[in-house]
Design an enzyme around this catalytic site. Structure first.
Site, PDB file in Angstrom:
ATOM      1  CG  HIS B  48      25.095 -41.873   7.039  1.00 57.43           C
ATOM      2  ND1 HIS B  48      26.403 -42.005   6.820  1.00 57.43           N
ATOM      3  CD2 HIS B  48      24.456 -42.591   5.811  1.00 57.43           C
ATOM      4  CE1 HIS B  48      26.918 -42.449   5.664  1.00 57.43           C
ATOM      5  NE2 HIS B  48      25.713 -42.853   4.967  1.00 57.43           N
ATOM      6  CG  ASP B 104      28.394 -40.870   9.416  1.00 55.25           C
ATOM      7  OD1 ASP B 104      27.561 -41.469  10.103  1.00 55.25           O
ATOM      8  OD2 ASP B 104      28.493 -40.709   8.049  1.00 55.25           O
ATOM      9  CB  SER B 217      27.224 -45.513   3.611  1.00 60.81           C
ATOM     10  OG  SER B 217      27.226 -44.249   3.038  1.00 60.81           O
TER      11      SER B 217
END
Lengths: 430, 272
Positions: B48, B104, B217
């Site tokens: 992502h 992901d 992230s």
């Protein structure tokens, strides 16, 4: 007086017949009928002045300059011949009859009357002359005859003898057998047979005639009728004929033509030969050191192959090229296609390099020959060898560096992972 | 990183800063995330982070030219001192689902190899065939990042803007792995739409206080291999609930890296 008679039959008689013939008369009748016929002549009346050996009056029958008969008188005596019921046959298709009277006649003689007819000749039955008789089959018909041949033969242009078509034989095998047609029965007449033996350059043809050999010859003249001629390159053998086999002929050539000629007569058995090809000879080779030659033969001739192989742990080297084996061929002219290559110990060559790594030789002289061992390691401490374990490679018989664990696959230098560049901070008293 | 500590240079030598500038979507088109160096050429991150921002569910990677990777970076204000690489290729996992962040995970190939040093070293990957029940609940892992450290300051996106309340110095936190069922039920009880799959695991504390947050992230959740002493990337910072980071019973969700070893090896091997 006289006449040319060409009808197939007819009558002839003395002048003035049936009255007495005159003095000093000479009449000739020339009878001719088509070829293939004979003429038959017979008298139905005959009354001529008799004389010793028919020196006064007579009837003379001739054919082709030959007197067939001379008749005179009234009846047969020692010196006078009358035709009676005799039938005169001409040898061929012409016949002449001559009547002659001399200057005086002691009595009155009525003369003669004769008839002739053409008769078909059966040439098949009557021709015993070999030069004229049909070679194989004879067929008579009225007025003539014709010849024919057995299956496989062709009637020669002389319309009598039977020849064969025999010039398309080309022999290309290294061995073979040739013979005259129909051997061992009589060979055909009027034939020219060309046999060709065509082998690769480098071979030499040897001929071996059978003992049974019979070609029409002549006691004084060399092979005037039938003969064999052999052309081998620039060399020529023959003409050959007679009843003695020529035996073995070494032609010295790879290309041989054998011409067999027969004329239109004679009955002879013929000939047969077998041929073999001999290759030019190459010298016996010595095997290379640490190697061998196969097959091992006492001698090598054209086309023979020799395989060169090396002992275990060695490889064939030819012109700096590494080979599993090498083949040499005996060529025309008796030379080998190549020299014998050498056998060298298996060499794996310089080992392949790896990124960020180095190779260490275990032996003393950085040998890359069979059995040598190397080790891979990483140059950078931030790299490690992957996969880990034994990084030793050995030069194998296949000529490649091989690891027990990885085979021919190479290790790689991978970055060391998961190691912090700094130690975690020490505990602090609270 | 919420509730963490400042790292010293070289403590996380695999830590990479990924700066994304998708000029087609200014001003929302600038964000950053983390990644983990796997080799001289490859960086592991979350899909992502590198997915081009779209309103629909399509998955399109950000163009490589819009990405910068910094390695050996400690203080984000001194990026010019760090190793700086452009990107040759971006490989998002083909089954990445932007609706629930399943799968992901992504790989980034650097245009130029990185010279390894004490400040730039790769992290280990889980051994192939590792039991998917690992890492075990309650075992501890470390996560580092330059993301939000003070969750009280509001943000306007699911990823942190580099202009937001990010940390200048790399932060890290030690977090325990949460029992998978506990994680699943924690989310299920509050949000029906959030689904914890087998490709995810949770880490954090029931009482909160320590957590990863926006901007972290793609960073690696590393655990020490007890046999080798090497640090292995078992997880990637992926997502969390809408509550503030570090809230009570709001665990962070991490991509379970061991589930992707074949895919990773396939690409890494084909490259080497």
């Amino acid at each position: 007086q006289g006449a040319n008679l060409t009808d197939m039959y007819g009558t002839l008689h003395s002048p003035n017949y049936p009255e007495s013939y005159e003095k000093e008369v000479e009449v000739t009748w020339n009878i001719s009928v088509p070829d293939g016929f004979q003429i038959k002549l017979y008298f139905i009346h005959f009354d001529l002045e008799p004389s010793y050996l028919c020196e006064y009056d007579y009837v003379k029958v001739e054919a082709e300059q030959e007197v067939l008969a001379t008749f005179c008188g009234r009846e047969e005596t020692d010196t006078e011949q009358v035709p009676g019921d005799q039938v005169i046959t001409s040898p061929r298709n012409v016949l002449s009859v001559t009547f002659r009277s001399d200057f005086s006649n002691e009595e009155r003689f009525s003369g003669f009357e004769a008839h002739y007819s053409a008769v078909d000749v059966d040439e098949c039955r009557d021709r015993n002359d070999e030069d004229l008789a049909c070679d194989h089959y004879c067929h008579n018909y009225i007025g003539g005859y014709y010849c024919s041949c057995r299956y496989g033969y062709v009637l020669h242009s002389d319309n009598r003898t039977c020849r064969v078509e025999c010039s398309d034989s080309v022999f290309t095998e290294r061995t073979g057998v040739l013979s005259s047609s129909d051997y061992p029965r009589s060979y055909p007449k009027s034939s020219d047979c060309l046999y060709r033996i065509e082998l690769e350059e480098g071979f030499q043809v040897n001929l071996e005639f059978d003992d049974t050999f019979d070609i029409e010859d002549h006691p004084e003249v060399t092979c005037p009728y039938d003969y064999i001629k052999i052309q081998a390159g620039q060399r020529e053998f023959g003409p050959l004929c007679g009843d003695r086999s020529p035996g073995r002929i070494q032609t010295g050539s790879n290309s041989v033509q054998i011409l067999f000629h027969s004329d239109n007569s004679g009955e002879n058995v013929g000939w047969r030969l077998s041929y073999t090809a001999v290759g030019s000879q190459c010298q016996v080779l010595q095997p290379p050191e640490n190697g061998q030659l196969e097959p091992v033969q006492p001698q090598y001739t054209f086309k023979d192959h020799v395989l060169v192989t090396c002992n275990h742990g060695y490889k064939v080297f030819k012109d700096d090229e590494e080979l599993e084996h090498y083949q040499i061929v005996c060529e025309k002219g008796g030379s080998w296609s190549s020299t014998v290559p050498t056998c060298k110990m298996v060499d794996c060559g310089a080992p392949e390099e790896i990124e960020n790594g180095t190779v260490t030789f275990e032996g003393p002289s950085n040998s890359t020959l069979l059995g040598s061992r190397i080790q891979y390691s990483c140059t950078n401490p931030l790299h490690h060898l992957y996969p880990s374990g034994n990084s030793t490679y050995t030069c194998t018989e296949a000529g490649v560096w091989t690891s027990e664990e990885l085979g021919t696959k190479l290790p790689s230098c991978q970055p060391v992972c998961g190691e912090p560049g700094q130690a975690f901070p020490a505990l602090q008293k609270r | 990183i919420v509730g963490g500590r400042s790292a010293v240079p070289g403590l996380f030598p695999w830590q990479a800063l990924l700066m994304v500038e998708d000029v087609s979507r200014v001003p929302e088109g600038r964000w950053f995330g983390s990644g983990a160096l796997l080799s001289e050429s490859w960086v592991l991150t979350a899909a992502h982070v590198l997915r081009s921002h779209r309103r629909d569910a399509s998955v399109v990677p950000v163009s490589p030219e819009h990405i910068r990777v910094y390695l050996g970076l400690h203080d984000i204000r001194t990026k010019h001192l760090a190793v700086n690489r452009t990107v040759e290729r971006v490989l998002l996992h083909p089954r990445f689902d932007p609706r629930n962040y399943n799968n992901d995970i992504a790989l980034v190939k650097l245009s130029q190899r990185v010279d390894l040093s004490g400040l730039a070293l790769p992290v280990c990957l889980p051994p192939p065939g590792q039991d998917s029940s690992l890492p075990l609940p309650n075992t501890l892992g470390l996560v580092a990042g330059w993301g939000i450290s003070n969750p009280n300051v509001s943000t306007d996106d699911t990823t942190a803007s580099d202009l937001g309340d990010r940390s200048d110095v790399l932060q890290y936190v030690k977090l325990p792995v949460v029992d998978q069922e506990e994680c699943r039920s924690s989310y299920a009880s509050r949000y029906r739409k959030y689904n914890i799959t087998e490709n995810m695991f949770c880490a954090g504390y029931y009482e909160g206080g320590r957590d990863t947050c926006l901007g972290d992230s793609g960073g690696a959740f590393v655990m020490e291999d007890p046999h080798t002493g090497r640090w292995v990337a078992q997880g990637l910072v992926s997502w969390g609930g809408p509550e503030k980071c570090g809230s009570q019973r709001v665990y962070g969700v991490y991509t379970r890296v061991s589930n992707y070893m074949p895919w990773l090896q396939n690409h890494l091997d084909s490259d080497s």
